[in-house]
Write an enzyme that holds these catalytic residues in place. Structure first.
Site, mmCIF file in Angstrom:
data_model
loop_
_atom_site.group_PDB
_atom_site.id
_atom_site.type_symbol
_atom_site.label_atom_id
_atom_site.label_comp_id
_atom_site.label_asym_id
_atom_site.label_seq_id
_atom_site.Cartn_x
_atom_site.Cartn_y
_atom_site.Cartn_z
ATOM 1 N N PHE A 75 0.853 -1.194 0.000
ATOM 2 C CA PHE A 75 0.000 0.000 0.000
ATOM 3 C C PHE A 75 0.881 1.233 0.000
ATOM 4 O O PHE A 75 1.642 1.467 0.928
ATOM 5 C CB PHE A 75 -0.956 0.061 1.197
ATOM 6 C CG PHE A 75 -1.855 1.267 1.121
ATOM 7 C CD1 PHE A 75 -3.020 1.240 0.364
ATOM 8 C CD2 PHE A 75 -1.506 2.461 1.745
ATOM 9 C CE1 PHE A 75 -3.825 2.370 0.237
ATOM 10 C CE2 PHE A 75 -2.310 3.599 1.622
ATOM 11 C CZ PHE A 75 -3.471 3.540 0.869
ATOM 12 N N ASP B 236 9.311 3.062 2.181
ATOM 13 C CA ASP B 236 8.096 3.828 2.475
ATOM 14 C C ASP B 236 7.786 3.625 3.960
ATOM 15 O O ASP B 236 7.219 2.602 4.347
ATOM 16 C CB ASP B 236 6.936 3.346 1.593
ATOM 17 C CG ASP B 236 5.625 4.091 1.906
ATOM 18 O OD1 ASP B 236 5.580 4.813 2.926
ATOM 19 O OD2 ASP B 236 4.661 3.937 1.136
ATOM 20 N N LYS C 6 2.232 11.048 7.361
ATOM 21 C CA LYS C 6 1.421 10.764 8.556
ATOM 22 C C LYS C 6 1.952 11.468 9.820
ATOM 23 O O LYS C 6 1.826 12.664 9.938
ATOM 24 C CB LYS C 6 1.279 9.250 8.723
ATOM 25 C CG LYS C 6 0.455 8.639 7.568
ATOM 26 C CD LYS C 6 -0.170 7.306 7.872
ATOM 27 C CE LYS C 6 -1.211 6.963 6.806
ATOM 28 N NZ LYS C 6 -0.826 5.913 5.886
HETATM 29 C C1 LIG Z 1 -0.993 6.027 4.376
HETATM 30 C C2 LIG Z 1 0.099 5.509 3.546
HETATM 31 C C3 LIG Z 1 0.417 6.100 2.306
HETATM 32 C C4 LIG Z 1 -0.397 7.202 1.695
HETATM 33 O O1 LIG Z 1 -0.462 8.354 2.478
HETATM 34 P P1 LIG Z 1 -1.625 9.428 2.207
HETATM 35 O O2 LIG Z 1 -1.268 10.575 3.098
HETATM 36 O O3 LIG Z 1 -2.910 8.767 2.592
HETATM 37 O O4 LIG Z 1 -1.578 9.763 0.761
HETATM 38 C C5 LIG Z 1 1.496 5.596 1.608
HETATM 39 N N1 LIG Z 1 2.238 4.577 2.082
HETATM 40 C C6 LIG Z 1 1.958 3.982 3.274
HETATM 41 C C7 LIG Z 1 2.829 2.863 3.751
HETATM 42 C C8 LIG Z 1 0.877 4.414 4.033
HETATM 43 O O5 LIG Z 1 0.590 3.808 5.175
#
Ligand SMILES: *Cc1c(COP(=O)(O)O)cnc(C)c1O
Length: 424
Positions: free
Chosen positions: A145, A231, A272
């Site tokens: 994700f 990520d 986040k």
């Molecule tokens: C939440 C998330 C995203 C996307 O972030 P948004 O601020 O919702 O666009 C990308 N990668 C990971 C691992 C995430 O948990």
């Protein structure tokens, strides 16, 4: 006229009628938050066990971050990058020293951070590595994700996220997660510029890879001159019991580069909790030999690097360090998994618990299509604890990292009570 909300029912009806139906929230309408607690419109108090998908690691409405936001909001909020502002430079110095990289490129949302990393990796591929024009390939993991843009969903495994949003962006190869052999094979392909991966797959259901996975990923990538992009939008900022998941088992609150635990990615994507839930801020960090491929006019965002976001992010990171949140996440995470393991051993309705720090998941004994996990989350809500299923039969448990041991035990008692009710 702006309508005043007096009941949860009224608020849900408005969302249902006037909002796009792109989410399926639990039926609870929140109107206040403080620390580990949330309150609904009717005044019922809850423990938050989602933390806005780990965006509020510092707890709801943290007073220090709030004060920084309010002060900066009354001084200067947005200039665009057409001009300099007096908060961006200090923020860039602060965050690069904090995480140990030469440079940062600030954006707003997580998905934008991922898009930014993809663009930088491709450009690096053409201009530094010398791959063929328009042939750059990025390797990704199955069940990843990384966000919701059309390029990112092009390499998603989730049919719901992908279907009827094509044509899809080419240039991605999907391999199994936590599988070094598959990575080695994929990197034999010509024109591979990067491997983009989550150190723990959060949305997929908190899948933690083998202990030496990230170190091996880094070695394999290095040997093939391929960029390792981590990520850490969900796993970063103390969530998994260390500052970053790539820090391994190191508990120090800052950046230290301990040889035996730390695996430095070539690019680090954060979002986040980097702003403690106050304001969207994301960032891509890399060293000069990578980041310098980006020249004026080639990438940007009107709000990226704005003084309000920069001030909030600096303060949110200070809170993580000053309040030793990584250490607390590590300590409470162990307690949580011990308590949950006892439930797993006792009750057939639970299959297993897994996770790291305070990013954990419990797998419910039901199919992905079954409703047990959802029904349990409704029962948890009725008992004063908010959590959400991911992928049908998995419940993620990720409270703010400012929780106390006593509170954690109270929460485990609530979960135990609900599990016992479902066992009957
Ligand atoms: C939440 C998330 C995203 C996307 O972030 P948004 O601020 O919702 O666009 C990308 N990668 C990971 C691992 C995430 O948990």
């Amino acid at each position: 006229m702006i309508e005043t909300i007096n009941s949860s029912k009224q608020a849900i009806a408005l969302e249902d009628k006037y909002g796009a139906h792109n989410y399926h929230p639990l039926p609870v309408v929140l109107s206040k938050g403080e620390g580990v607690f949330l309150w609904d419109v009717e005044g019922k108090k809850y423990y938050d066990f989602l933390s806005a998908y780990s965006a509020v690691n510092q707890g709801h409405c943290h007073p220090r971050i709030k004060n920084a936001l309010v002060e900066q909001a009354g001084t200067l909020t947005l200039t665009s990058r057409a001009f300099h502002n007096d908060v961006l430079g200090p923020f860039e110095k602060y965050i690069t020293e904090y995480f140990g990289f030469d440079k940062v490129l600030p954006m707003n949302t997580g998905a934008e951070g991922v898009e930014t990393a993809i663009k930088i990796a491709r450009k690096w591929g053409y201009e530094v590595k010398g791959v063929d024009e328009n042939k750059a390939t990025i390797v990704v993991a199955e069940n990843n994700f990384h966000g919701r843009t059309s390029t990112i969903i092009s390499f998603s495994s989730d049919e719901n996220a992908r279907k009827n949003f094509g044509p899809y962006t080419p240039g991605f190869i999907k391999i199994p997660y936590d599988n070094i052999k598959a990575l080695e094979e994929a990197l034999e392909e010509e024109n591979v510029v990067a491997f983009l991966v989550e150190p723990i797959q959060g949305e997929a259901g908190v899948y933690t890879p083998a202990d030496d996975y990230l170190r091996k990923v880094s070695e394999v990538c290095k040997s093939k001159n391929v960029l390792f992009i981590a990520d850490e939008i969900q796993t970063g900022i103390a969530r998994t019991g260390s500052l970053l998941a790539v820090c391994g088992n190191c508990t120090c609150e800052g950046h230290c580069e301990k040889q035996d635990t730390y695996t430095k990615p070539d690019m680090l994507i954060l979002g986040k909790a980097i702003s403690g839930g106050f304001y969207p801020v994301s960032a891509v960090l890399a060293d000069d030999h990578i980041m310098n491929v980006i020249r004026p006019g080639q990438h940007g965002s009107t709000f990226g690097g704005n003084p309000l976001g920069a001030k909030v992010a600096m303060t949110a990171l200070e809170v993580v360090r000053d309040e030793k949140l990584a250490l607390n996440a590590r300590k409470l995470g162990k307690l949580f998994r011990i308590r949950m393991q006892k439930l797993v051993d006792t009750y057939k309705i639970l299959k297993l618990v897994r996770g790291k720090g305070l990013l954990n998941a419990v797998v419910v004994n039901d199919t992905e299509k079954g409703s047990t996990a959802w029904d349990m989350c409704i029962a948890l809500k009725d008992n004063g604890l908010l959590a959400k299923p991911t992928h049908g039969n998995i419940i993620r448990f990720a409270p703010p990292l400012v929780m106390t041991e006593e509170q954690l035990h109270e929460c485990c008692d609530i979960i135990e009570k609900v599990v016992r009710e479902f066992e009957k």
